[in-house]
Write a protein that holds these residues in place. Structure first.
Motif, PDB file in Angstrom:
ATOM      1  N   GLU A 179     -10.524 -34.502 -15.888  1.00 20.28           N
ATOM      2  CA  GLU A 179      -9.488 -33.471 -15.830  1.00 20.28           C
ATOM      3  C   GLU A 179      -9.540 -32.775 -14.480  1.00 20.28           C
ATOM      4  N   VAL A 180      -8.381 -32.541 -13.902  1.00 17.45           N
ATOM      5  CA  VAL A 180      -8.291 -31.803 -12.644  1.00 17.45           C
ATOM      6  C   VAL A 180      -7.343 -30.629 -12.866  1.00 17.45           C
TER       7      VAL A 180
ATOM      8  N   ASP B  39      -3.106 -20.176  -5.311  1.00 17.73           N
ATOM      9  CA  ASP B  39      -2.135 -19.179  -4.821  1.00 17.73           C
ATOM     10  C   ASP B  39      -1.933 -19.239  -3.310  1.00 17.73           C
ATOM     11  N   LEU B  40      -2.881 -19.849  -2.607  1.00 15.48           N
ATOM     12  CA  LEU B  40      -2.772 -19.899  -1.146  1.00 15.48           C
ATOM     13  C   LEU B  40      -2.022 -21.133  -0.655  1.00 15.48           C
ATOM     14  N   THR B  41      -1.651 -22.009  -1.590  1.00 16.72           N
ATOM     15  CA  THR B  41      -1.155 -23.320  -1.177  1.00 16.72           C
ATOM     16  C   THR B  41       0.269 -23.580  -1.611  1.00 16.72           C
TER      17      THR B  41
ATOM     18  N   GLU C 133      -0.046 -30.414  -4.986  1.00 21.35           N
ATOM     19  CA  GLU C 133       0.197 -31.661  -5.702  1.00 21.35           C
ATOM     20  C   GLU C 133      -0.527 -32.825  -5.012  1.00 21.35           C
ATOM     21  N   GLU C 134      -0.469 -32.827  -3.705  1.00 23.48           N
ATOM     22  CA  GLU C 134      -1.140 -33.880  -2.946  1.00 23.48           C
ATOM     23  C   GLU C 134      -2.656 -33.835  -3.191  1.00 23.48           C
ATOM     24  N   ALA C 135      -3.203 -32.628  -3.173  1.00 24.82           N
ATOM     25  CA  ALA C 135      -4.638 -32.463  -3.400  1.00 24.82           C
ATOM     26  C   ALA C 135      -5.020 -32.900  -4.815  1.00 24.82           C
TER      27      ALA C 135
ATOM     28  N   GLU D   8      -7.579 -36.710  -8.350  1.00 23.25           N
ATOM     29  CA  GLU D   8      -7.501 -37.602  -9.511  1.00 23.25           C
ATOM     30  C   GLU D   8      -7.852 -39.035  -9.126  1.00 23.25           C
ATOM     31  N   ASN D   9      -7.456 -39.424  -7.929  1.00 22.89           N
ATOM     32  CA  ASN D   9      -7.737 -40.787  -7.493  1.00 22.89           C
ATOM     33  C   ASN D   9      -9.223 -41.081  -7.359  1.00 22.89           C
TER      34      ASN D   9
END
Ligand code: GDP
Ligand code: ZN
Length: 372
Positions: free
Chosen positions: A184-185, A162-164, A170-172, A177-178
């Motif tokens: 699962e993330v 909620d803070l982002t 999406e970048e995080a 994931e990388n």
């Protein structure tokens, strides 16, 4: 239904029942699961006919000696063999093979390993998207390794979504994931409840989870939100386990296993520092005292011990006084810390740039409004 079947609610399954059936017991013993440990004192859940009971146990003399010999004691989450002595007290005289185990990570001291949580199914690794300091890829990598080493299934939670802004989230997620190779993330928010349904799916009756993450990422908030989700806010309603706040427990040495209202169990883990995974101020000196001591004799005060002349660390390495493995892992941590520092710096600068962009936008907006 046998008496032991009701223990399924506490995670008893074929892994344990088959061990139990195979073991040639020559005296009256019962199985039980450790739900709390205070040094040598164990609280254990047992089956008593149709119900559960909690009894206090200590280690039986012979078994205690065996544990001391191997340096390995039962921990919270373990299924133990109990010789019942009286109504509410028992003696632990054995251990059933663990499915999974999280141990204290003790670099350089492999002989001493302390069980922090046993028989966990899911390790939730929690990072928070509230600024650079709570989203650290090197830490995430370490936690993933620790999760895999435990044998449990690691799942990554990116809290405070909620803070982002969406694109940062999406970048995080992509970065996480990388480094996590197909794990699962889930972006979630303990505050708004976003994504918690997916978390709850792991917390089914009979399963055991634990939450791994820095303090401040929202583990307590998450547990409270998950507890509320099922319409019950009292996490300790089982009676067998304490209803004290999750957070309060971190101040004591005791560990605890408790059940969420939905039936899933959670083992309260100590902080990352206690686990040996990450000092909040993880310092090289603290982790490698022998190298810190040697470096006092290096010719240069800011010696990095990577090839400078007069380096006492390299001397000790070539003479064999310093373990090569220790030296290698020292370099690795040194790199990691440098990476973190650079990253935190980059994030801070990005944050600053974003703030100014926003201020500029508002000012433009403001002056536009004025003009009208
Ligand atoms: P812990 O140390 O990991 O147990 O973290 P806490 O649960 O104590 O949370 C640390 C702080 O973050 C508290 O002030 C929480 O209210 C806040 N917090 C936790 N989860 C969220 C979230 O999803 N969104 C927001 N905005 N704040 C959160
Ligand atoms: Zn040096």
């Amino acid at each position: 239904m046998s008496d032991l079947d009701i223990l399924k609610e506490w995670g008893w399954d074929s892994h344990f029942s088959s061990q139990w059936e195979k073991s040639q017991v020559d005296r009256a013993v019962i199985p039980g699961r450790v739900v709390r440990q205070d040094r040598g004192l164990y609280k254990v859940i047992i089956s008593q006919g149709e119900e559960f009971a909690t009894i206090s146990c200590s280690l039986e003399g012979k078994y205690l000696a065996q544990c001391q010999n191997t340096g390995s004691f039962p921990g919270v989450g373990d299924w133990v063999v109990i010789a019942r002595v009286e109504e509410e007290k028992g003696l632990i005289c054995g251990l059933l093979d663990r499915k999974t185990v999280i141990k204290r990570h003790n670099p350089g001291r492999e002989a001493v390993s302390q069980v922090m949580a046993a028989n966990i199914d899911t390790v939730f690794i929690v990072m928070a998207l509230d600024g650079g300091r709570n989203f650290l890829l090197p830490l995430l990598e370490r936690c993933i390794v620790a999760g895999y080493e435990s044998g449990a299934n690691p799942v990554i939670l990116l809290n405070k979504a909620d803070l982002t802004a969406d694109e940062i989230l999406e970048e995080a997620r992509i970065q996480a994931e990388n480094v996590s190779f197909g794990l699962e993330v889930y972006p979630i928010s303990a505050k708004t409840g976003f994504g918690l349904d997916q978390v709850a799916e792991y917390l089914v009756p009979g399963t055991t989870s634990c939450f791994l993450g820095k303090s401040g990422v929202g583990k307590t908030a998450l547990l409270n939100a998950l507890g509320r989700k099922d319409g019950l806010s009292d996490l300790g309603r089982e009676g067998a386990v304490s209803s004290r706040e999750y957070k309060g427990r971190h101040t004591t040495v005791s560990r605890e296993l408790f059940r969420l209202p939905g039936g899933g169990m959670v083992i309260d883990l100590p902080g990352l520092k206690e686990l040996g995974l990450w000092g909040e101020d993880s310092s090289l000196e603290e982790t490698y005292p022998e190298i810190a001591e040697l470096s006092a004799s290096c010719r240069f005060r800011d010696c990095t011990h990577k090839g400078e002349p007069g380096c006492a660390v390299l001397e000790a390495l070539s003479s064999g006084a310093l373990d090569a493995r220790r030296y290698e892992s020292y370099l690795e941590l040194q790199r990691e810390l440098a990476y973190m520092a650079r990253r935190a710096d980059l994030r801070a600068r990005q944050e600053e740039a974003r703030k100014w962009k926003q201020i500029n936008k508002e000012m433009r907006h403001f002056s536009k409004e004025k003009r009208i």
